[in-house]
Structure formats: C-alpha cells, structure tokens
Motif scaffolding. Structure first.
Motif, PDB file in Angstrom:
ATOM      1  N   MET A  22      -2.906   4.105   2.129  1.00 57.59           N
ATOM      2  CA  MET A  22      -2.702   3.507   3.742  1.00 57.59           C
ATOM      3  C   MET A  22      -3.806   4.776   4.579  1.00 57.59           C
ATOM      4  SD  MET A  22      -1.852   1.104   5.570  1.00 57.59           S
ATOM      5  CE  MET A  22      -0.942   0.596   7.184  1.00 57.59           C
TER       6      MET A  22
ATOM      7  N   HIS B 125      -7.728   4.168   6.259  1.00 54.73           N
ATOM      8  CA  HIS B 125      -7.843   4.549   7.750  1.00 54.73           C
ATOM      9  C   HIS B 125      -8.360   5.941   8.001  1.00 54.73           C
ATOM     10  CE1 HIS B 125      -5.665   0.836   8.878  1.00 54.73           C
ATOM     11  NE2 HIS B 125      -4.734   1.134   8.000  1.00 54.73           N
TER      12      HIS B 125
ATOM     13  N   CYS C 158      -1.996  -2.708   8.642  1.00 54.99           N
ATOM     14  CA  CYS C 158      -3.190  -2.039   9.103  1.00 54.99           C
ATOM     15  C   CYS C 158      -3.704  -2.196  10.535  1.00 54.99           C
ATOM     16  CB  CYS C 158      -4.328  -2.277   8.186  1.00 54.99           C
ATOM     17  SG  CYS C 158      -4.160  -2.032   6.204  1.00 54.99           S
TER      18      CYS C 158
ATOM     19  N   LEU D 147       0.885  -1.367  -0.100  1.00 52.02           N
ATOM     20  CA  LEU D 147      -0.130   0.027   0.099  1.00 52.02           C
ATOM     21  C   LEU D 147       0.850   1.242   0.186  1.00 52.02           C
ATOM     22  CD1 LEU D 147      -2.615  -1.112   2.545  1.00 52.02           C
ATOM     23  CD2 LEU D 147      -2.993  -1.089   0.218  1.00 52.02           C
TER      24      LEU D 147
ATOM     25  N   THR E 139       1.529   5.403   0.624  1.00 55.57           N
ATOM     26  CA  THR E 139       1.193   6.199   1.727  1.00 55.57           C
ATOM     27  C   THR E 139      -0.307   6.840   1.510  1.00 55.57           C
ATOM     28  OG1 THR E 139       3.335   6.960   2.049  1.00 55.57           O
ATOM     29  CG2 THR E 139       1.663   8.550   3.026  1.00 55.57           C
TER      30      THR E 139
ATOM     31  N   TYR F 277       3.550   0.033   2.533  1.00 55.46           N
ATOM     32  CA  TYR F 277       3.089  -0.571   3.659  1.00 55.46           C
ATOM     33  C   TYR F 277       2.503  -1.936   3.552  1.00 55.46           C
ATOM     34  CZ  TYR F 277       3.420   4.216   5.874  1.00 55.46           C
ATOM     35  OH  TYR F 277       3.832   5.195   6.047  1.00 55.46           O
TER      36      TYR F 277
ATOM     37  N   TYR G  65      -0.549  -5.162   4.010  1.00 60.96           N
ATOM     38  CA  TYR G  65      -1.748  -4.977   4.599  1.00 60.96           C
ATOM     39  C   TYR G  65      -1.631  -5.364   6.150  1.00 60.96           C
ATOM     40  CZ  TYR G  65      -3.733  -4.399   0.086  1.00 60.96           C
ATOM     41  OH  TYR G  65      -4.241  -4.039  -1.256  1.00 60.96           O
TER      42      TYR G  65
END
Length: 270
Positions: free
Chosen positions: A12, A16, A50, A7, A9, A45, A47
């Motif tokens: 991500m 969220h 998360c 992911l 930035t 990132y 998963y």
C-alpha cells in the motif's frame, strides 16, 4: 476474507509513494485503518481503500488538518466536499498571492544588488526617478538602538511579509540637518512594490535626484555627505528637502562591513 486479494502495508505504501510508518500512524490516530489487522499486528488493505487514502493524501497536501479530514470522512457528502474545496481554494489563492509578493520583493532586491555590482561606486550621478512608495515609521525622537529597532518592528507589523530580509529598507534624514552636521534620522522605511492605502504610507516624490552608491561601513556615510555637499557647491546645485538612504548590500550579503553598499538619493530643486 482472503488475504491474497489484499494489500500489505508495504504494498500500500509503495503504490502511494509514502512511508509504511505513515500508514501505521494514520491507523493509530484513527484516520485511516486497514480492513484487517491480524493477531501478529500485520495490516491488510483492500484495493478500494486506495481511493480513500489518495483523498486523504490530497487533503494533507492542501494542509487540511487531521481533525478536519476525520470529520469529513465521517460525514462526507457533495455539500461537505464543496464547502471544503471552496475554503481551500480561497486559502490557496491567498498563499499564491503571498508567494507572488515575496517573489516580487526578492526580484527587486536582487536587481538592486545586481545593478550596484555593475556601477562605479562612490561616484555621483544625476538621475530622474519616478514616484516611489514607502511604508514609513513615525518620526523618531532619538537614535537609540531600542528606538530604531522598535520603530522598524512596528513598521513591519503592517506588512504581510514581516521579515525585513525580503524588503529593501532605509532611512530618511533632513538635508538641512545634514548640512548642520547632524546625523539624526527622522524615519526608517521599507519600500513597497505599489501604492497602498495606509496611514504610514510615505510618497517619495518624482523628480531629479543626486545619486551615489556609497561603499563602506555605515560609519563612513558622513564622508559620502561631505563629497555630496562639495559636489553640489561646485555645480551650484540646491537640494529640496530630504536624503533617502537605502541599504543595498548589508551584513546579510557582505562578508565585511567595508563591503556594504548604501544608495543615497537627494532630490534637487528645479
């Protein structure tokens, strides 16, 4: 690692519901870092991260400090988790109780203002009152502004909610002194929603009270007392001890001092 399974930035942050700058800040301070940061500075990132980010956001929602979250993430365990949760549960309950107290005070103050708007002002009535609880200042020796505001400030130090804006407040003066032309206040107070154990607790006794909601600048209060004493004389009423003045509408709610409303209560002898 294949970046196509990671992911960015932006992705991500979108998942969220936060700003990309938050993720960059968390990386800069070492709280939450991407699995890859390439030569161009792009962050990626997994998963699986998360869940870690969600836990951080949840702790921040509970006002846990960055340093505390860092320490927990370095040494997390079921025991450490329970310790944090129990601590935050206690703090959360304290905040809830604090907000409930503020809500109760605001409802009470709003109710007093609402009632005053529906009353015929500057009119004397006789009313029954239950016992009320006040947090009182010490007896004042003079009426200087320094003495008054110092007294009020010292009284508020004893409260959880120290802002006088949340409280109904007022003053106490001897009826005998009023009858002799004195306007020297003996005490200032804030009203309490319930009885508490405190050295400065003052109990306003239950009884039959002469009541008037006086509208006008505080400098016109002597006119209110002239009217009160004349009414008492005409109706053969005798006063017990003190006059309780409560500010209902003041400079925080009125555009003009002429619109102030002060509630005056004097207990009658039976």
């Amino acid at each position: 690692m294949d970046k196509s399974s990671l992911l960015t930035t932006g992705q991500m942050a979108k998942i969220h519901g936060i700003n990309k700058r938050t993720l960059m800040y968390y990386d800069d301070i070492g709280l939450f870092s991407p699995v890859i940061k390439d030569e161009k500075g792009f962050r990626y990132y997994t998963y699986e991260q998360c869940l870690t980010l969600e836990s951080i956001l949840a702790w921040r929602e509970l006002d846990l400090s960055i340093e505390s979250i860092k320490n927990y993430n370095k040494n997390h365990s079921p025991e450490a988790y329970l310790e944090l949760v129990e601590k935050k549960e206690k703090e959360t309950l304290q905040k809830i109780n604090h907000l409930k107290q503020i809500r109760s005070l605001l409802i009470s103050k709003a109710s007093a203002i609402r009632n005053s708007l529906g009353l015929q002002l500057n009119t004397i009535n006789i009313e029954m009152y239950e016992e009320e609880y006040l947090l009182s200042s010490p007896v004042l020796n003079n009426d200087s502004y320094i003495s008054i505001f110092s007294s009020v400030a010292d009284t508020l130090k004893n409260l959880t909610d120290k802002s006088i804006y949340f409280h109904s407040y007022g003053s106490i003066i001897s009826v005998d002194k009023l009858a002799n032309g004195s306007k020297h206040y003996e005490r200032y107070y804030v009203k309490l929603p319930r009885k508490i154990k405190h050295d400065n607790l003052y109990v306003k006794p239950a009884g039959t009270y002469l009541q008037i909601y006086w509208t006008g600048n505080w400098s016109t209060l002597p006119d209110a007392y002239n009217k009160i004493f004349l009414y008492a004389k005409d109706n053969k009423l005798k006063f017990a001890d003190y006059s309780y003045e409560e500010s209902i509408i003041d400079h925080t709610t009125a555009n003009s001092a002429n619109e102030y409303v002060t509630k005056i209560l004097i207990r009658l002898k039976t």
